[in-house]
Design an enzyme around this catalytic site. Sequence first.
Site, PDB file in Angstrom:
ATOM      1  N   HIS A 197    -117.104  41.718 -29.367  1.00  0.00           N
ATOM      2  CA  HIS A 197    -116.197  42.260 -28.359  1.00  0.00           C
ATOM      3  C   HIS A 197    -116.589  43.673 -27.932  1.00  0.00           C
ATOM      4  O   HIS A 197    -116.470  44.048 -26.759  1.00  0.00           O
ATOM      5  CB  HIS A 197    -114.765  42.239 -28.888  1.00  0.00           C
ATOM      6  CG  HIS A 197    -114.134  40.890 -28.786  1.00  0.00           C
ATOM      7  ND1 HIS A 197    -113.128  40.476 -29.615  1.00  0.00           N
ATOM      8  CD2 HIS A 197    -114.380  39.853 -27.956  1.00  0.00           C
ATOM      9  CE1 HIS A 197    -112.773  39.240 -29.296  1.00  0.00           C
ATOM     10  NE2 HIS A 197    -113.515  38.849 -28.287  1.00  0.00           N
ATOM     11  N   ARG A 340    -117.339  22.891 -21.255  1.00  0.00           N
ATOM     12  CA  ARG A 340    -118.020  22.066 -22.250  1.00  0.00           C
ATOM     13  C   ARG A 340    -117.068  21.758 -23.401  1.00  0.00           C
ATOM     14  O   ARG A 340    -116.438  22.663 -23.952  1.00  0.00           O
ATOM     15  CB  ARG A 340    -119.266  22.789 -22.793  1.00  0.00           C
ATOM     16  CG  ARG A 340    -120.092  21.912 -23.728  1.00  0.00           C
ATOM     17  CD  ARG A 340    -121.350  22.627 -24.210  1.00  0.00           C
ATOM     18  NE  ARG A 340    -121.042  23.676 -25.170  1.00  0.00           N
ATOM     19  CZ  ARG A 340    -121.964  24.489 -25.703  1.00  0.00           C
ATOM     20  NH1 ARG A 340    -123.234  24.373 -25.333  1.00  0.00           N
ATOM     21  NH2 ARG A 340    -121.616  25.420 -26.561  1.00  0.00           N
ATOM     22  N   GLU A 439    -130.035  17.813 -24.124  1.00  0.00           N
ATOM     23  CA  GLU A 439    -130.570  18.807 -25.065  1.00  0.00           C
ATOM     24  C   GLU A 439    -131.166  18.158 -26.311  1.00  0.00           C
ATOM     25  O   GLU A 439    -131.511  18.851 -27.273  1.00  0.00           O
ATOM     26  CB  GLU A 439    -129.487  19.818 -25.454  1.00  0.00           C
ATOM     27  CG  GLU A 439    -128.183  19.196 -25.895  1.00  0.00           C
ATOM     28  CD  GLU A 439    -127.068  20.208 -26.084  1.00  0.00           C
ATOM     29  OE1 GLU A 439    -127.361  21.402 -26.284  1.00  0.00           O
ATOM     30  OE2 GLU A 439    -125.895  19.804 -26.051  1.00  0.00           O
ATOM     31  N   ASN A 462    -132.120  25.545 -24.974  1.00  0.00           N
ATOM     32  CA  ASN A 462    -132.145  26.178 -26.301  1.00  0.00           C
ATOM     33  C   ASN A 462    -132.338  25.121 -27.388  1.00  0.00           C
ATOM     34  O   ASN A 462    -133.252  25.211 -28.212  1.00  0.00           O
ATOM     35  CB  ASN A 462    -130.855  26.952 -26.558  1.00  0.00           C
ATOM     36  CG  ASN A 462    -130.632  28.067 -25.554  1.00  0.00           C
ATOM     37  OD1 ASN A 462    -131.483  28.333 -24.719  1.00  0.00           O
ATOM     38  ND2 ASN A 462    -129.500  28.721 -25.642  1.00  0.00           N
ATOM     39  N   ASP A 463    -131.458  24.127 -27.399  1.00  0.00           N
ATOM     40  CA  ASP A 463    -131.577  23.068 -28.399  1.00  0.00           C
ATOM     41  C   ASP A 463    -132.730  22.124 -28.081  1.00  0.00           C
ATOM     42  O   ASP A 463    -133.438  21.669 -28.984  1.00  0.00           O
ATOM     43  CB  ASP A 463    -130.270  22.270 -28.504  1.00  0.00           C
ATOM     44  CG  ASP A 463    -129.301  22.895 -29.499  1.00  0.00           C
ATOM     45  OD1 ASP A 463    -129.763  23.652 -30.378  1.00  0.00           O
ATOM     46  OD2 ASP A 463    -128.094  22.629 -29.402  1.00  0.00           O
ATOM     47  N   ARG A 473    -135.172  27.677 -34.519  1.00  0.00           N
ATOM     48  CA  ARG A 473    -135.370  28.980 -33.874  1.00  0.00           C
ATOM     49  C   ARG A 473    -134.692  30.109 -34.620  1.00  0.00           C
ATOM     50  O   ARG A 473    -134.912  31.282 -34.317  1.00  0.00           O
ATOM     51  CB  ARG A 473    -134.872  28.922 -32.422  1.00  0.00           C
ATOM     52  CG  ARG A 473    -133.425  28.521 -32.242  1.00  0.00           C
ATOM     53  CD  ARG A 473    -133.162  28.121 -30.792  1.00  0.00           C
ATOM     54  NE  ARG A 473    -131.893  27.446 -30.627  1.00  0.00           N
ATOM     55  CZ  ARG A 473    -130.799  28.029 -30.147  1.00  0.00           C
ATOM     56  NH1 ARG A 473    -130.832  29.283 -29.782  1.00  0.00           N
ATOM     57  NH2 ARG A 473    -129.687  27.350 -30.022  1.00  0.00           N
ATOM     58  N   CYS A 510    -128.868  25.232 -18.061  1.00  0.00           N
ATOM     59  CA  CYS A 510    -127.980  26.286 -18.563  1.00  0.00           C
ATOM     60  C   CYS A 510    -128.521  26.990 -19.799  1.00  0.00           C
ATOM     61  O   CYS A 510    -127.836  27.833 -20.382  1.00  0.00           O
ATOM     62  CB  CYS A 510    -126.590  25.732 -18.851  1.00  0.00           C
ATOM     63  SG  CYS A 510    -126.535  24.535 -20.199  1.00  0.00           S
TER      64      CYS A 510
END
Length: 588
Positions: A197, A340, A439, A462-463, A473, A510
């Site tokens: 945050h 999602r 993915e 990413n995946d 990763r 994305c």
Amino acid sequence: MKSKESQSEVVLDGIATSPGIAIGPVYLFNPYSINLSELELEVDDIETEVVLFEKARLKVLEQLDHSQTNSENLYGSQFNEIFETQKAFLNDNVLMDEIIQTIKEKKKSAVHTVTDILSRKSEYFINLENTYFRERAFDILDLKQKLILFLVGINIDYHLSHPSIVIAESLSPSDTIHFNRKFILGFLTDKGGKTAHAAILARGLKIPAVVNGMNLSRLIIQDDVLIIDGFNGTIVINPTNETIKKYRRLQKEYQKFEDGLLKDVQSVSETKDGERIQLLANIDLLEEIDAVESNYADGVGLFRTENIFLNEEREPSEENQFNIYKKLAEQMAPKQVVIRTIDIGGDKLIEGYGHRREPNPYLGWRAIRFCLDQPELFKTQLRAIYRASVFGNIKILIPLVSSIDEVIRTKAIIREVKEDLKELNIAFNDTLQIGLMIETPSAAILSNTLADYADYFSIGTNDLTQYVLAIDRTNDKVSKYYNSFNPAVLKMVAETIQAARNKGIDITLCGEFGAQPEAIPLLMGMGLKSFSMTPQYILEAKMIIRSVNMKQCVDLYESVMTLHTANDIEKKCKQVIQSIVPDAQLLK
């Protein structure tokens, strides 16, 4: 400004969490140092301790309300959700009752009980693999600190008398707000990350920030001169005059570059030959909507819902979820919002669902696999999304699909949810689009068939990259081999894009790969016309898109497909970017 020539310059690498360069003296922020072992552990007057704790809880709520009011007065409502999240912990009856019951049953002091229970709660989050959820631990640690300070009667000094770089072990949102903004040059913290945050606040306030991960708050001396580079994470302690001059020049270059990007902030995202490219935003929190709007994104291409489920370590109610999705849809309307469904399980756990640590969580019980095994939890989220769908342009995205069977079972549950809502006479969008995340290698291989079952695709590189290359990763020993420019990854991405185009459905990418400057023309050359990325990268992506024509992109794709290594492909893409984009070296 002069550096301390008697001391040697030290250059370290940290994690950049908010862009910009800060140069100046250090202000060490050490809110408190309490030796709990010196405080009384067991108490006789239990009721007094319970009353003391309740007073502390109310006082901290009052402090958070005050911080939120100050934030609203200074910056509008953009950070409200951060403070609401922290207040939700203090209004969590289960958590508060646990503290009170522990005081009563174990006859422990309020300060020791708060320390023990909130330390364990924060440890729960810290031990999660997912970076975003590890960083939620800092919210709990911040609340623990605030409660302890009240219980022992210590006030925090936020006084800054001159422009300084604030260095601390960690910073809470209220800490960030309480400092005099005109004297803050930058933030350097031992702990945190890009989705903490405090980092979100720093980006919103345009304050450079870096996380060092080396406990520098205990090593740096008050008024040491410091440079922090929020673009690449560099930290320079007691820089030489030459180093200071170098970073002053970089400051001016970056500022000029940023000003150039802002000139085109409202311009259309299209190539030189008129090809329109959609630029959407990936977000985790409602307060990031301001960043979406200020960067003129075409909508939200990915709203991750996991934090809603993990903030309180148990399943949120349908009403709680509905209010979040409704607010998101209303604020973004008429632009699209892709929600999602929860990618939870494996490394991200909810108490009460029979979870245990898995040896390989990324290949484990997570995302749609978890949801299909927990249909009631899944239905609750879907009901909330469908109820919110009448308040804006919402779409649903299903993560980690690996088979047609999973899609069929998911759609059966969706039909049940819609039938339930109809029976209850609750309004919803009956034509709400259902998308699938590509993915996993199996999803990419099956993309031509999966397209018959989907309204749209979203590629999660990413995946996909780590699964195609069989590389974790997050493992430092092998992460150097993780590269989305690998020909195998590019082949699957290209085939998925082609499958979507063949079947006439929309497709977006994305993953983080889509925000890499050198990857954008390459992906456009494959036929991709929609990207979703962190809001802060949208302006750069728009500049790149407006600097190219489609022939250049197609030529680039055709040329790299003759290359055999990730390094050669990446090098070629970088050469193209450098040839067509002014000041390419300043791209993030």
